[in-house]
Design an enzyme around this catalytic site. Sequence first.
Site, PDB file in Angstrom:
ATOM      1  N   ASN A  26       0.847  -1.191   0.000  1.00 63.58           N
ATOM      2  CA  ASN A  26       0.000   0.000   0.000  1.00 63.58           C
ATOM      3  C   ASN A  26       0.882   1.240   0.000  1.00 63.58           C
ATOM      4  O   ASN A  26       1.951   1.253   0.630  1.00 63.58           O
ATOM      5  CB  ASN A  26      -0.885   0.005   1.256  1.00 63.58           C
ATOM      6  CG  ASN A  26      -1.750   1.254   1.351  1.00 63.58           C
ATOM      7  OD1 ASN A  26      -2.516   1.557   0.442  1.00 63.58           O
ATOM      8  ND2 ASN A  26      -1.640   1.983   2.455  1.00 63.58           N
TER       9      ASN A  26
ATOM     10  N   HIS B  21       0.805   5.157   1.162  1.00 65.06           N
ATOM     11  CA  HIS B  21       0.034   5.977   2.093  1.00 65.06           C
ATOM     12  C   HIS B  21       0.654   7.368   2.178  1.00 65.06           C
ATOM     13  O   HIS B  21       1.885   7.503   2.258  1.00 65.06           O
ATOM     14  CB  HIS B  21       0.040   5.331   3.488  1.00 65.06           C
ATOM     15  CG  HIS B  21      -0.715   6.121   4.505  1.00 65.06           C
ATOM     16  ND1 HIS B  21      -2.091   6.158   4.544  1.00 65.06           N
ATOM     17  CD2 HIS B  21      -0.284   6.923   5.513  1.00 65.06           C
ATOM     18  CE1 HIS B  21      -2.469   6.950   5.532  1.00 65.06           C
ATOM     19  NE2 HIS B  21      -1.398   7.428   6.138  1.00 65.06           N
TER      20      HIS B  21
ATOM     21  N   SER C 165       4.671   6.854   2.286  1.00 62.43           N
ATOM     22  CA  SER C 165       5.269   5.576   2.681  1.00 62.43           C
ATOM     23  C   SER C 165       4.671   4.452   1.846  1.00 62.43           C
ATOM     24  O   SER C 165       3.482   4.473   1.515  1.00 62.43           O
ATOM     25  CB  SER C 165       4.989   5.271   4.157  1.00 62.43           C
ATOM     26  OG  SER C 165       5.416   6.315   5.007  1.00 62.43           O
TER      27      SER C 165
ATOM     28  N   ASP D 125      -2.851   0.750   8.042  1.00 60.88           N
ATOM     29  CA  ASP D 125      -1.605   1.439   7.673  1.00 60.88           C
ATOM     30  C   ASP D 125      -0.458   1.107   8.637  1.00 60.88           C
ATOM     31  O   ASP D 125       0.365   1.969   8.951  1.00 60.88           O
ATOM     32  CB  ASP D 125      -1.840   2.960   7.637  1.00 60.88           C
ATOM     33  CG  ASP D 125      -2.866   3.361   6.600  1.00 60.88           C
ATOM     34  OD1 ASP D 125      -2.920   2.719   5.542  1.00 60.88           O
ATOM     35  OD2 ASP D 125      -3.628   4.320   6.849  1.00 60.88           O
TER      36      ASP D 125
END
Length: 236
Positions: free
Chosen positions: A118, A120, A147, A156
């Site tokens: 992911n 973020h 990130s 997250d």
Amino acid sequence: MANSTAPQDDATLRVAVLASGTGSNLQALIDAVAAGMLRVRIVLVCSDRPGCQALARAQAAGIATWARAPREFASRALFDESLFSAIADVQPGLIVCAGYLRLISPFAVARHAGRMINIHPSLLPAYPGLDTHARAIADGATSHGASVHFVNAALDAGPLIAQARVPVYRGDDAPTLGARVLAREHPLLVRVVGLFANRRLRLRDDAVWLDQQPLPQPLQLRDDDTLTLSGTPIDA
């Protein structure tokens, strides 16, 4: 559903992308593939928002798409079962959450551990969740950024792979800071996916490994778009 016409061989990393919005990070990946910077094939783009721009970007690039509204399903788990069934059909080696705004069910996270990342818009662990830019400004932060991390069951909170930093200027508001961060998200994501394409990244015992060694800290993206470890460039 559109069909991708990109060439592929056995060494090409198959990638599925999840997106909910404009898809600018998706476009960065598409452009990098087209320019020969990434040896991957984006085989599917999925969304929880059937009318979002990310899907139009995928269709324009000849990439297959899947989109359903969560309200069509009785639960988050049922939505994710349908979503990840479509993903399983294309057998990706990597799943990239690029502006995907839904929490993913634990069963799906566990099934794809080490193969789902992911991006973020904050320097995690600071500011998980939404409204990261406004929160950073409200806190008087002088540094902000983006990130990339492996996805786990917590919001997250998965192991960090790489980060890009930007300054926070006096007079910034959320849109101006957000635009500065987004400009760094694109090369950050491309470089990290490149490491996966070259089989250099893995998740082992809930830790990030690079080139068969545990990563002692997240990689950092320099202003020239080079990933570094403790200041030393990493060839992607």
